[in-house]
Design a protein around this motif. Structure first.
Motif, PDB file in Angstrom:
ATOM      1  N   GLU A 155     -14.026  -1.665   7.253  1.00  0.00           N
ATOM      2  CA  GLU A 155     -13.456  -0.343   6.943  1.00  0.00           C
ATOM      3  C   GLU A 155     -12.622  -0.406   5.664  1.00  0.00           C
ATOM      4  OE1 GLU A 155      -9.928   2.550   8.735  1.00  0.00           O
ATOM      5  OE2 GLU A 155     -10.852   1.032  10.029  1.00  0.00           O
ATOM      6  N   TYR A 156     -11.749  -1.410   5.559  1.00  0.00           N
ATOM      7  CA  TYR A 156     -10.887  -1.511   4.378  1.00  0.00           C
ATOM      8  C   TYR A 156     -11.639  -2.037   3.164  1.00  0.00           C
ATOM      9  CZ  TYR A 156      -6.701  -0.243   6.921  1.00  0.00           C
ATOM     10  OH  TYR A 156      -5.761   0.458   7.617  1.00  0.00           O
ATOM     11  N   TYR A 157     -12.622  -2.933   3.377  1.00  0.00           N
ATOM     12  CA  TYR A 157     -13.427  -3.404   2.248  1.00  0.00           C
ATOM     13  C   TYR A 157     -14.156  -2.242   1.577  1.00  0.00           C
ATOM     14  CZ  TYR A 157     -12.899  -8.354   3.563  1.00  0.00           C
ATOM     15  OH  TYR A 157     -12.421  -9.593   3.826  1.00  0.00           O
ATOM     16  N   GLY A 178      -8.184  -5.884   4.368  1.00  0.00           N
ATOM     17  CA  GLY A 178      -9.493  -6.200   4.929  1.00  0.00           C
ATOM     18  C   GLY A 178      -9.683  -7.695   5.113  1.00  0.00           C
ATOM     19  N   GLU A 224       0.789   4.105  -2.844  1.00  0.00           N
ATOM     20  CA  GLU A 224       0.508   5.496  -2.475  1.00  0.00           C
ATOM     21  C   GLU A 224       1.628   6.415  -2.938  1.00  0.00           C
ATOM     22  OE1 GLU A 224      -0.109   5.219   1.720  1.00  0.00           O
ATOM     23  OE2 GLU A 224      -2.295   5.040   1.524  1.00  0.00           O
ATOM     24  N   TYR A 263      -6.140  -2.397  -0.114  1.00  0.00           N
ATOM     25  CA  TYR A 263      -7.234  -2.254   0.855  1.00  0.00           C
ATOM     26  C   TYR A 263      -8.013  -3.570   0.985  1.00  0.00           C
ATOM     27  CZ  TYR A 263      -6.636   2.843   0.862  1.00  0.00           C
ATOM     28  OH  TYR A 263      -6.148   4.110   1.001  1.00  0.00           O
ATOM     29  N   MET A 313      -3.751   0.712  -4.851  1.00  0.00           N
ATOM     30  CA  MET A 313      -4.223   0.988  -3.483  1.00  0.00           C
ATOM     31  C   MET A 313      -5.502   0.215  -3.198  1.00  0.00           C
ATOM     32  SD  MET A 313      -3.446   5.065  -3.646  1.00  0.00           S
ATOM     33  CE  MET A 313      -4.579   5.486  -2.328  1.00  0.00           C
ATOM     34  N   SER A 314      -6.375   0.146  -4.201  1.00  0.00           N
ATOM     35  CA  SER A 314      -7.632  -0.585  -4.034  1.00  0.00           C
ATOM     36  C   SER A 314      -7.363  -2.052  -3.723  1.00  0.00           C
ATOM     37  CB  SER A 314      -8.468  -0.452  -5.317  1.00  0.00           C
ATOM     38  OG  SER A 314      -9.612  -1.259  -5.255  1.00  0.00           O
ATOM     39  N   LEU A 323       0.834  -1.208   0.000  1.00  0.00           N
ATOM     40  CA  LEU A 323       0.000   0.000   0.000  1.00  0.00           C
ATOM     41  C   LEU A 323       0.867   1.254   0.000  1.00  0.00           C
ATOM     42  CD1 LEU A 323      -2.757   1.393   0.195  1.00  0.00           C
ATOM     43  CD2 LEU A 323      -2.643   1.109   2.680  1.00  0.00           C
ATOM     44  N   LYS A 377     -13.320   0.935   1.521  1.00  0.00           N
ATOM     45  CA  LYS A 377     -12.356   1.729   0.754  1.00  0.00           C
ATOM     46  C   LYS A 377     -12.084   1.061  -0.591  1.00  0.00           C
ATOM     47  CE  LYS A 377      -9.841   3.684   4.711  1.00  0.00           C
ATOM     48  NZ  LYS A 377      -8.532   3.729   5.407  1.00  0.00           N
ATOM     49  N   HIS A 378     -11.928  -0.258  -0.549  1.00  0.00           N
ATOM     50  CA  HIS A 378     -11.690  -1.029  -1.775  1.00  0.00           C
ATOM     51  C   HIS A 378     -12.868  -0.900  -2.736  1.00  0.00           C
ATOM     52  CE1 HIS A 378     -10.747  -5.274  -3.605  1.00  0.00           C
ATOM     53  NE2 HIS A 378     -10.536  -4.294  -4.464  1.00  0.00           N
TER      54      HIS A 378
END
Length: 715
Positions: free
Chosen positions: A255-257, A241, A225, A237, A233-234, A221, A259-260
């Motif tokens: 939370e991370y799912y 997750g 970034e 994430y 990044m996706s 990640l 974002k993905h």
């Protein structure tokens, strides 16, 4: 969830023209147009596949007409990649990549053969044909090594690692990825390094090395970034997750799912959207929110069918079966698990042990214990053979339950003991090290096993009772806390409502005070004209003042009015005031270009008192050349209003005692209104400031600066 294809991010890294291609187009002017069309189609294949398909077909047709073999190969490769981006519609991707490979073989183009083989590996991964995927990925690696194409080598190693993961040969996958990472570090290829690092995290996750997996995902990640790569990044994430999910940290996983999902939806990446929707559904299943789980699973199923991914459809069908079992819709669960097994068998891939575990649970619920045991043993044996600790954990629990219900206490104890030992390992720090196969040996006979099993059952029952009691106490405590918090919030809310009602009432009273104040001053202007015996001017004046009064009456009842309407009222007021001057005065209203006056609303009647003061106290004593400038601009989220005049200044105006009281009234009302806005909006930057202007030490006018709140009329 088992992946069905290699992520598209790898494909993007190969869509770059080489220096040789550019030189070739320059060397042969007759083929320059064809080469450019093929190159542009190849580069745009992922982003705009439909346009690339049109361009590549044109290049292919022109190449065939002119007998240009290299053009046929390049255009075919571009078509193959474009159809890959459209999820291999009509098997076109396989046909055109195959055509490209055979043509490149005729011309012995090493780079072309490498790319075509890589494309074919990608095509076969769609159908779950991992034998051919591995074959063409290995050929691609060989050709890329001959061409010294490091990025191609890294991507081919990623594909080979992916195939090894599907075969559950995790050590082999780890070896491929470590080689890819070393190559990427040597050539300082950040994006390739990030991709290989993320894939290594997937291997660690499947080895149940969650701590190493999360560290690796965060490393990937950081690299993505650094390059601003939202696609990478996706992926990171989603991987992070999934690791949190396996550790039962569902809040962090969700939370991370999400974002993905946000990044994948924005890129319209159907594959990643389908994968993350399935993962979100798993979280909701664990939380018992089965309706939400079914919503996301059905979305995943629709996407898998749209992409023509049989392996993806099989996996999500198995997950749907599990969810339907939770909600006791057994017929649906039975149908979907059989559908999953049929689809998976049709791809020639081995059936994952999780399928058999789900099938066994369904059969057990139906009371078909013998068949359920058969499914459980299939899952257990496959999991032990492939060293899959999580599958061993789940299948051993299933078998223990089945044998307990059928009176086989010895076998029930055997599998319960293994499940318990695995559970202890999973719940402590040792599980963060690699979980190896559990070898359980027994030195006692049936009676001893049965007795031990009974004791184990009693202990489990006792622990469950204690756990339930603790849960009830915790629930009661949480309920009391919630009631206290809700009561406090309710009381606070009522207080705030009363406070805001009082403030709003004060604000309305201030506006009603300003109306007669303004009307009084306007009528004074009419009186001046009548007494000066100027009937025509008085008539024109009355016409304008009628329009002005109508605007005032309409605006005064509103908390906010459109800026263009406020400016119209202000303009009318200044035209009315111009009648009072023999030589008149000039005025300008400046509006920042970024402001849409029809879509912005501001509090009414705030500019007028400032303009009135400028005219009454600043410009009236001036013989000629008076000027008032009003400026509106957006500053730091507020509307900045400036009123500037070139009058006599406040010091000299203060000598005119009859007018000082009028000025103080309008200024005081304006300041009070702004103070109320500061309280309501909790915006400290709302302000009112009067600045004296000087030129060569002499008074040169006054400037008033207000920072006002504003609203957008349309979203």
């Amino acid at each position: 969830m088992t992946a069905g294809i290699v992520p598209f991010v790898i494909l993007n890294l190969l869509l770059l023209p080489t220096a040789e291609e550019v030189q070739s187009s320059r060397a042969n002017p007759d083929t320059a147009i064809i080469n450019k069309q093929s190159r542009d189609a190849y580069i745009g294949a992922r982003r705009t596949p439909d346009i690339s398909i049109i361009m590549a077909h044109q290049a292919l047709s022109a190449s065939r007409q002119s007998g240009y073999s290299r053009g046929v190969a390049d255009a075919s490769l571009a078509l193959g990649m474009a159809y890959l981006a459209k999820y291999n519609q009509g098997d076109s991707a396989r046909y055109y990549n195959g055509l490209a490979l055979s043509t490149y073989e005729e011309t012995d183009d090493i780079t072309g053969k490498a790319r075509a083989c890589y494309g074919l590996a990608y095509v076969y991964s769609f159908g779950g044909d991992f034998l051919n995927t591995e074959k063409y990925a290995a050929l691609a690696l060989q050709y890329f090594e001959e061409a010294a194409d490091h990025r191609g080598m890294i991507n081919s190693l990623n594909v080979l690692a992916y195939v090894a993961r599907q075969k559950q040969d995790l050590e082999k996958a780890k070896t491929y990825l470590e080689k890819a990472i070393a190559t990427a570090r040597d050539v300082k290829d950040t994006l390739s390094l990030a991709d290989a690092t993320n894939n290594l995290g997937n291997v660690f996750k499947e080895m149940a090395l969650f701590s190493q997996a999360i560290d690796t995902y965060f490393e990937a990640l950081g690299l993505w970034e650094l390059k601003g790569d939202s696609s990478g990044m996706s992926l990171a994430y989603g991987s992070i997750g999934l690791s949190y999910f396996y550790q039962k940290d569902y809040d962090r996983a969700l939370e991370y799912y999400k974002k993905h999902l946000y990044l994948s939806d924005r890129r319209k990446d159907l594959w990643e959207v389908s994968k993350v929707c399935n993962n979100i559904a798993q979280v909701y299943n664990e939380r018992g929110l089965f309706d939400s789980a079914l919503f996301y699973q059905r979305r995943t199923l629709a996407l898998s069918r749209a992409m023509n991914l049989p392996t993806g459809e099989a996996d999500i069908s198995a997950n749907l079966a599990s969810t339907f079992l939770h909600v006791r819709k057994i017929d649906s669960a039975y149908w979907y698990i059989n559908r999953a097994i049929d689809i998976k068998s049709g791809t020639g891939q081995p059936i994952p042990p999780d399928y058999y575990i789900t099938f066994g649970n369904i059969l057990q619920f139906q009371g078909r214990y013998q068949q359920a045991a058969g499914q459980g043993l299939k899952a257990y044996n496959i999991a032990k053979e492939m060293d899959l600790p999580l599958a061993v954990f789940n299948s051993s629990l299933l078998l223990s339950d089945i044998f307990a219900k059928t009176g086989r206490q010895d076998l029930a104890y055997k599998y319960l003991s293994e499940h318990t030992r695995l559970k202890d390992s999973i719940s402590n720090d040792e599980f963060l090290k690699q979980v190896t196969r559990m070898e359980i040996e027994y030195d006692f006979d049936k009676k001893e096993k049965a007795a031990e099993y009974e004791r184990e059952q009693q202990r489990v029952i006792q622990e469950n009772k204690i756990r339930e009691q603790r849960m009830y106490l915790k629930g009661l405590l949480i309920l009391l806390i919630l009631l206290t918090v809700i009561s406090l919030l309710y009381i606070r809310q009522n207080r705030l409502k009363s406070q805001y009602a009082r403030i709003d009432l004060e604000q309305r009273l201030l506006r009603t005070q300003m109306n007669p104040h303004f009307i009084f001053n306007s009528l004074c202007a009419v009186q001046d004209l009548i007494m000066a015996d100027k009937p025509q001017k008085a008539n024109a004046f009355l016409t304008k003042i009628a329009r002005l009064m109508r605007n005032i009456l309409e605006n005064s009842s509103e908390e906010y009015v459109a800026l263009d309407k406020e400016i119209e009222t202000l303009r009318l007021y200044m035209e009315v005031q111009q009648f009072r001057f023999e030589k008149g005065f000039e005025y300008n209203i400046n509006i920042d270009q970024s402001i849409d006056t029809e879509n912005i609303s501001v509090p009414p009647m705030l500019a007028q008192p400032c303009v009135e003061n400028s005219i009454e106290h600043g410009l009236l004593p001036v013989k000629e050349g008076g000027r008032v400038t009003v400026t509106y601009a957006i500053r730091d989220g507020l509307m900045m209003l400036e009123v500037t005049d070139n009058g006599v200044g406040r010091v000299k105006a203060a000598e005119q005692t009859p007018r000082i009281k009028k000025q103080s009234i309008s200024t005081k009302l304006t300041e009070k209104r702004l103070e109320h806005f500061r309280k309501i909006l909790k915006e400290k930057q709302i302000s009112y400031e009067i600045i004296d202007l000087y030129e060569d030490g002499a008074a040169a006018g006054t400037k008033v600066v207000m920072m006002l709140p504003y609203k957008k009329i349309y979203a």
